[in-house]
Design a protein around this motif. Structure first.
Motif, short mmCIF file in Angstrom:
data_model
loop_
_atom_site.label_atom_id
_atom_site.label_comp_id
_atom_site.label_asym_id
_atom_site.label_seq_id
_atom_site.Cartn_x
_atom_site.Cartn_y
_atom_site.Cartn_z
N VAL A 111 0.84 -1.20 0.00
CA VAL A 111 0.00 0.00 0.00
C VAL A 111 0.88 1.25 0.00
CG1 VAL A 111 -1.70 1.31 1.32
CG2 VAL A 111 -1.92 -1.16 1.12
N LEU A 112 1.90 1.21 0.86
CA LEU A 112 2.81 2.34 0.99
C LEU A 112 3.46 2.69 -0.34
CD1 LEU A 112 4.09 4.07 3.28
CD2 LEU A 112 5.96 2.43 3.29
N TRP A 113 3.89 1.67 -1.04
CA TRP A 113 4.60 1.91 -2.30
C TRP A 113 3.64 2.22 -3.44
CZ3 TRP A 113 9.59 2.83 -3.02
CH2 TRP A 113 10.49 2.42 -2.04
N ALA A 114 2.48 1.53 -3.44
CA ALA A 114 1.59 1.65 -4.60
C ALA A 114 0.68 2.88 -4.52
CB ALA A 114 0.74 0.38 -4.72
N PHE A 115 0.39 3.35 -3.30
CA PHE A 115 -0.61 4.38 -3.14
C PHE A 115 -0.31 5.69 -3.90
CE2 PHE A 115 -3.56 7.00 -0.41
CZ PHE A 115 -4.70 6.37 -0.88
N PRO A 116 0.93 6.18 -3.83
CA PRO A 116 1.22 7.40 -4.60
C PRO A 116 0.94 7.22 -6.09
CG PRO A 116 3.00 6.94 -3.09
CD PRO A 116 2.08 5.74 -3.05
N GLY A 117 1.29 6.05 -6.61
CA GLY A 117 1.03 5.76 -8.02
C GLY A 117 -0.46 5.74 -8.32
N VAL A 118 -1.21 5.09 -7.42
CA VAL A 118 -2.66 5.02 -7.60
C VAL A 118 -3.26 6.43 -7.58
CG1 VAL A 118 -4.82 4.23 -6.53
CG2 VAL A 118 -2.85 2.70 -6.64
#
Lengths: 164, 175
Positions: A111-118
């Motif tokens: 979540v931490l890594w993917a959230f900015p991308g999302v």
């Protein structure tokens, strides 16, 4: 008042700060290293590892007792010739992934890594949708150039009449 | 449909608000111990009361215990000390002291003055065992079972409430 008189106190202040800076840096102890490469790795790690006691300071930025201990351990591990992975494992096995400013990508940190991308993706989609709607002629409240000019002329006219 | 769209921000805001509210209630100082359910690290350190005596992991293992990290420079340790004395004397809890980055004379003076709740006291002047345990301050208290496995870690003061709510359930459950 000339610029020169205003400049002097500032120069004095700058000189004072320059003289002061070595004293401020002296809180970080100095270590000797066998090679330049070890020294560079040390500086890399004290920037990348987080002090467990402080909420948002790295090892180099903190003078808490634990940060001091960890810098000492880091120095010891480097002199022992440990690899980067071994050093990271050493720290994580004791203090958990909290100590890493760049936690590895796994199930817990997805979540931490993917959230900015999302979020970025959502932003792009919303932006594209807004732009598209705007591009459709005559849609919404949009008015054409001719209409804008006509209204502007009307206002100017009105204004001139009031002036005279 | 157009009207319903107006509620979209609200619908997005509610879960976000709940998430942030949860965040407010969490204590960011509290780190989950990386050593949970791991065996106590091996060590070899002098006893606080007797510099000639060497204590090792074997001195702890065998009976379930609390390992309490303390120091005379730590005001919170002073605050929790009476609770530790009560636990040891009134409830017979075995408490191992880890005297962390302290001075021997000061620590012995403290125990003579305030009472000694510790079955053993490990003198860790450089914080080596503390480091292996992932200690980042004092007081910290570990619950260790008889096999020497760390079952729980509490950061901060122990009082009656913390004991009843956090430590006792774990302590009763383990062997």
């Amino acid at each position: 008042m000339s610029n020169r008189t205003a400049f002097r106190p500032l120069t004095g202040l700058a000189l004072l700060l320059l003289l002061w800076s070595p004293l401020l840096r002296a809180v970080i102890e100095t270590y000797d290293f066998a090679t330049e490469e070890q020294r560079q790795r040390y500086h890399h790690f004290v920037e990348e590892l987080r002090c467990p006691k402080c909420q948002n300071q790295n090892l180099s930025g903190s003078n808490s007792a634990i940060a001091e201990d960890l810098r000492r351990e880091l120095h010891r591990l480097l002199l022992e010739g440990r690899s980067d992975e071994e050093i990271v494992d050493f720290m994580v096995s004791r203090y958990g992934e909290f100590i890493l400013y760049r936690p590895p990508l796994d199930r817990h940190t997805l979540v931490l890594w993917a959230f900015p991308g999302v979020l970025l993706l959502i932003g792009v989609v919303v932006g594209v949708l807004l732009l598209r709607r705007r591009a459709v002629p005559g849609a919404g409240d949009e008015v054409g150039d001719a209409e804008v000019h006509r209204r502007a002329a009307q206002l100017l006219d009105h204004y001139r009449k009031e002036q005279s | 449909m157009g009207r319903l769209k107006l509620f979209l921000p609200l619908l997005l805001f509610i879960p976000l608000g709940l998430l942030l509210m949860k965040g407010l209630q969490l204590d960011p100082q509290e780190l989950p111990s990386a050593l949970l359910d791991k065996p106590l690290p091996a060590f070899s350190l002098p006893a606080l009361g007797d510099p000639g005596k060497v204590l090792t992991r074997d001195d702890i293992v065998g009976t379930k215990s609390l390992i309490n990290v303390w120091a005379t420079w730590c005001p919170t340790c002073r605050a929790e000390h009476p609770a530790l004395v009560a636990l040891a004397r009134e409830r017979g809890v075995r408490i191992i002291g880890l005297n962390y980055k302290d001075e021997r004379a000061a620590a012995l003076g403290w125990l003579a003055r305030l009472g000694d709740p510790y079955a053993l006291n490990i003198f860790d002047a450089e914080g080596r065992l503390g480091l292996d345990l992932g200690v980042y301050g004092a007081p910290e208290t570990f619950v260790v079972d008889s096999a020497g496995v760390i079952r729980y870690k509490h950061v901060g003061v122990i009082d009656e409430k913390v004991w009843q709510e956090n430590l006792l359930p774990v302590f009763e459950e383990i062997q």
